[in-house]
Design an enzyme around this catalytic site. Structure first.
Site, PDB file in Angstrom:
ATOM      1  N   GLY A  87       5.063  31.811 -51.427  1.00  0.00           N
ATOM      2  CA  GLY A  87       5.851  31.975 -52.635  1.00  0.00           C
ATOM      3  C   GLY A  87       6.960  30.943 -52.724  1.00  0.00           C
ATOM      4  O   GLY A  87       6.823  29.816 -52.256  1.00  0.00           O
ATOM      5  N   LEU A  88       8.073  31.346 -53.342  1.00  0.00           N
ATOM      6  CA  LEU A  88       9.238  30.480 -53.531  1.00  0.00           C
ATOM      7  C   LEU A  88       8.887  29.217 -54.308  1.00  0.00           C
ATOM      8  O   LEU A  88       9.346  28.118 -53.988  1.00  0.00           O
ATOM      9  CB  LEU A  88       9.875  30.113 -52.186  1.00  0.00           C
ATOM     10  CG  LEU A  88      10.437  31.279 -51.365  1.00  0.00           C
ATOM     11  CD1 LEU A  88      10.958  30.775 -50.017  1.00  0.00           C
ATOM     12  CD2 LEU A  88      11.531  31.999 -52.118  1.00  0.00           C
ATOM     13  N   CYS A  89       8.036  29.371 -55.319  1.00  0.00           N
ATOM     14  CA  CYS A  89       7.679  28.221 -56.151  1.00  0.00           C
ATOM     15  C   CYS A  89       7.781  28.589 -57.632  1.00  0.00           C
ATOM     16  O   CYS A  89       6.943  28.189 -58.446  1.00  0.00           O
ATOM     17  CB  CYS A  89       6.287  27.698 -55.814  1.00  0.00           C
ATOM     18  SG  CYS A  89       5.000  28.952 -55.744  1.00  0.00           S
ATOM     19  N   GLY A  90       8.803  29.373 -57.960  1.00  0.00           N
ATOM     20  CA  GLY A  90       9.051  29.720 -59.352  1.00  0.00           C
ATOM     21  C   GLY A  90       7.955  30.598 -59.939  1.00  0.00           C
ATOM     22  O   GLY A  90       7.384  31.451 -59.261  1.00  0.00           O
ATOM     23  N   ALA A 245       6.924  22.542 -58.001  1.00  0.00           N
ATOM     24  CA  ALA A 245       7.609  23.759 -58.441  1.00  0.00           C
ATOM     25  C   ALA A 245       8.562  24.274 -57.364  1.00  0.00           C
ATOM     26  O   ALA A 245       9.661  24.750 -57.673  1.00  0.00           O
ATOM     27  CB  ALA A 245       6.575  24.830 -58.794  1.00  0.00           C
TER      28      ALA A 245
END
Length: 290
Positions: A87-90, A245
């Protein structure tokens, strides 16, 4: 109002978080450049295979490969969903999964009950399992570099089902890389191959090909390689989009952390000043009483 010690502890916590997000931003920027290079390097192969496949499909009108057969009514469908493992990609995964979910709802409304899914990436796999979709094959742990030999297995399961007539249409959902600041979620038809995919570019030399052993055998092999190249390119595009992202998201997080630290520092200074003023007032009041 919080005490000076609590505010100081919170400032240190936000500063530590900002160090992490700043480091992740730099790592994502480094990986993004490599991912973009791999994505661009894969495009010439896919373009050349498409041109040859277009020439073959037009040269031999007597034989029609299953990948080129048109379907009037869709009663069974398949989908390849390409997402990230982390995760952590908007909103990268959210946007492409929303497209996939809308198409599944459209199929349900149209009476398509047999929907099979191939998931490339842990986020898409988790979403489809929670949705209760029929996951035919999966691949997680893609890493930072796409490997065709790993992708062939899960994709072949869906391709074989299509060739056997168990699926009428296959769609591909992924995120297309536009530039560093823009990534576009895409849902496009993978099988049967559409006419715009196999449109032969104008070539001033007018190349012709000699087929060995014969045109039919070459078409059977080449179209499979072409579909695999399309999936590989989509994974490469998705990885470049992921790093872009993530870099943008971590930069935004670092900027927000800096703003929070600035606001907390202001509150800390006001609290400290109020405490000093209170102490001075107490000293002056005590002296006056004496």
């Amino acid at each position: 109002m919080a005490s000076s010690k609590e505010i100081r502890t919170k400032i240190l916590s936000v500063q530590n978080t900002r160090k992490i997000t700043k480091a992740m931003e730099m790592v994502a920027a480094s990986k993004m450049r490599k991912a973009q290079e791999r994505m661009r390097a894969a495009r010439p192969y896919g373009d050349k295979v498409r041109i040859i496949a277009a020439s073959l499909s037009q040269a031999n009108s007597e034989y029609r490969h299953p990948f080129l057969a048109k379907v009037d009514k869709v009663s069974r469908a398949g989908m390849v969903v390409v997402t990230t493992d982390k995760g952590l990609c908007g909103g990268l995964n959210t946007n492409v999964l929303r497209l996939a979910l809308n198409r599944i709802k459209e199929w349900d409304a149209a009476g398509v009950k047999d929907i099979r899914v191939t998931c490339l990436g842990n986020k898409g796999l988790g979403f489809m399992q929670r949705l209760g979709a029929r996951v035919l094959s999966k691949l997680t742990g893609l890493g930072d570099t796409p490997h065709l030999e790993k992708l062939i297995g899960p994709i072949k399961v869906l391709l074989d089902a299509f060739s056997a007539g168990e699926i009428d249409v296959v769609y591909l959902a992924y995120t297309r890389f536009i530039n560093t600041m823009k990534q576009e979620p895409v849902l496009e038809q993978l099988l049967p191959l559409t006419s715009d995919r196999l449109t032969k570019k104008e070539d001033e030399h007018g190349w012709d090909y000699l087929y060995e052993p014969d045109a039919q055998a070459v078409i059977d092999e080449l179209l499979v390689r072409y579909v695999e190249a399309l999936v590989y390119q989509s994974v490469a595009e998705n990885m470049a989009s992921e790093q872009s992202a993530r870099m943008v998201a971590m930069k935004a997080a670092s900027d927000n952390a800096a703003t929070v630290i600035k606001d907390l520092q202001l509150v800390y200074n006001k609290t400290r000043q109020a405490a000093i003023t209170k102490e001075l007032a107490e000293i002056v009041g005590g002296a006056a009483a004496v």
